[in-house]
Motif scaffolding. Sequence first.
Motif, PDB file in Angstrom:
ATOM      1  N   THR A 109      11.472  -2.896  -9.013  1.00  0.00           N
ATOM      2  CA  THR A 109      10.583  -3.767  -8.535  1.00  0.00           C
ATOM      3  C   THR A 109      10.549  -5.191  -9.058  1.00  0.00           C
ATOM      4  N   PRO A 111      10.350  -8.905  -9.175  1.00  0.00           N
ATOM      5  CA  PRO A 111       9.584  -9.977  -8.253  1.00  0.00           C
ATOM      6  C   PRO A 111      10.739 -10.890  -7.904  1.00  0.00           C
ATOM      7  N   ALA A 112      10.803 -11.232  -6.377  1.00  0.00           N
ATOM      8  CA  ALA A 112      11.601 -12.232  -6.199  1.00  0.00           C
ATOM      9  C   ALA A 112      11.128 -13.785  -6.438  1.00  0.00           C
ATOM     10  N   GLU A 116       5.342 -12.704  -5.786  1.00  0.00           N
ATOM     11  CA  GLU A 116       5.385 -10.974  -6.109  1.00  0.00           C
ATOM     12  C   GLU A 116       5.309 -10.734  -7.294  1.00  0.00           C
ATOM     13  N   LYS A 120       2.536  -7.911  -8.358  1.00  0.00           N
ATOM     14  CA  LYS A 120       2.875  -6.795  -9.217  1.00  0.00           C
ATOM     15  C   LYS A 120       2.086  -6.446 -10.591  1.00  0.00           C
ATOM     16  N   ARG A 177       4.625 -10.532   3.853  1.00  0.00           N
ATOM     17  CA  ARG A 177       5.605 -10.143   2.875  1.00  0.00           C
ATOM     18  C   ARG A 177       5.155  -9.375   1.815  1.00  0.00           C
ATOM     19  N   LEU A 178       3.929  -9.933   1.249  1.00  0.00           N
ATOM     20  CA  LEU A 178       3.036  -9.367  -0.115  1.00  0.00           C
ATOM     21  C   LEU A 178       2.595  -8.382   0.350  1.00  0.00           C
ATOM     22  N   TRP A 181       5.101  -5.898   0.078  1.00  0.00           N
ATOM     23  CA  TRP A 181       5.615  -5.503  -1.454  1.00  0.00           C
ATOM     24  C   TRP A 181       4.683  -4.849  -2.235  1.00  0.00           C
ATOM     25  N   GLY A 182       3.295  -4.847  -1.861  1.00  0.00           N
ATOM     26  CA  GLY A 182       2.506  -4.107  -2.458  1.00  0.00           C
ATOM     27  C   GLY A 182       2.681  -2.435  -2.349  1.00  0.00           C
ATOM     28  N   ARG A 184       5.505  -1.153  -1.512  1.00  0.00           N
ATOM     29  CA  ARG A 184       6.617  -0.833  -2.346  1.00  0.00           C
ATOM     30  C   ARG A 184       6.210  -0.482  -3.782  1.00  0.00           C
ATOM     31  N   LEU A 185       5.470  -1.248  -4.381  1.00  0.00           N
ATOM     32  CA  LEU A 185       5.037  -1.141  -5.840  1.00  0.00           C
ATOM     33  C   LEU A 185       4.272   0.239  -5.752  1.00  0.00           C
TER      34      LEU A 185
END
Length: 243
Positions: A109, A111-112, A116, A120, A177-178, A181-182, A184-185
Amino acid sequence: MPPSTDRPDPAGAPGGEDTPLALDDPAYREAVVELLGAIAYGEISAFERLAEDAKLAPRLEDKVAVAGKAAAEFTRVAPLHERITALGADPFAAMAPFREPIELFHEHTAPADWYEGLVKAFVGDGLADDFYREIAAFLDTDTRDLVLASVEETGHAAFVVDRVRAAIAADPRLGGRLALWGRRLMGEALTQAQRVAAERDALSSLLAGGADVPGLDLAAIGRMFTRLTERHTERMAELGLES
């Protein structure tokens, strides 16, 4: 979030008058040492990660805010080590089993970008803190108070919410996108938590319970994870994101 009915009554928990009995139980002591080792290494890892995130900060004010959060995380390590030592264990040996799964989570995880990293810190760390608060209900008084102090909000949440919401308002595409990302976290966190629970029998026994320590049955454990998921959804909503 309303209080859970699955939590034991403090009068019947290991705390208070039952504390000596609980701490005299080798299995319980081992479980507490493992729990504190996991939290302590998590704090060290959070310190390292936030220090790196500070380098991505677009403004000096942001850099200072994230660096301050990193410093706050590190100050929590010493009391955890002191408690582990008081229980007759080596703090570094207690942390060692959790280094790989925690680092693996961060590896998966990474962050890019700045945003992100903010999500996270807010969502990922928040999920871990919620889990430790749930477990704290089954601990002796002194350990419970230490765990709750270790996951106490430092004031960083308001900073993250402000920055993420402002960024989404400026660029609505960022929100999609975020949000992904959430999710995925959340998935990665649950995967690593299940791995740790499967490998650390003493730690998982805190939830299952024992002769002198109340625990949860499978249905109650399921409700606990439902509460964790609901709190994750609430955090995502605070950021203006869909879970």
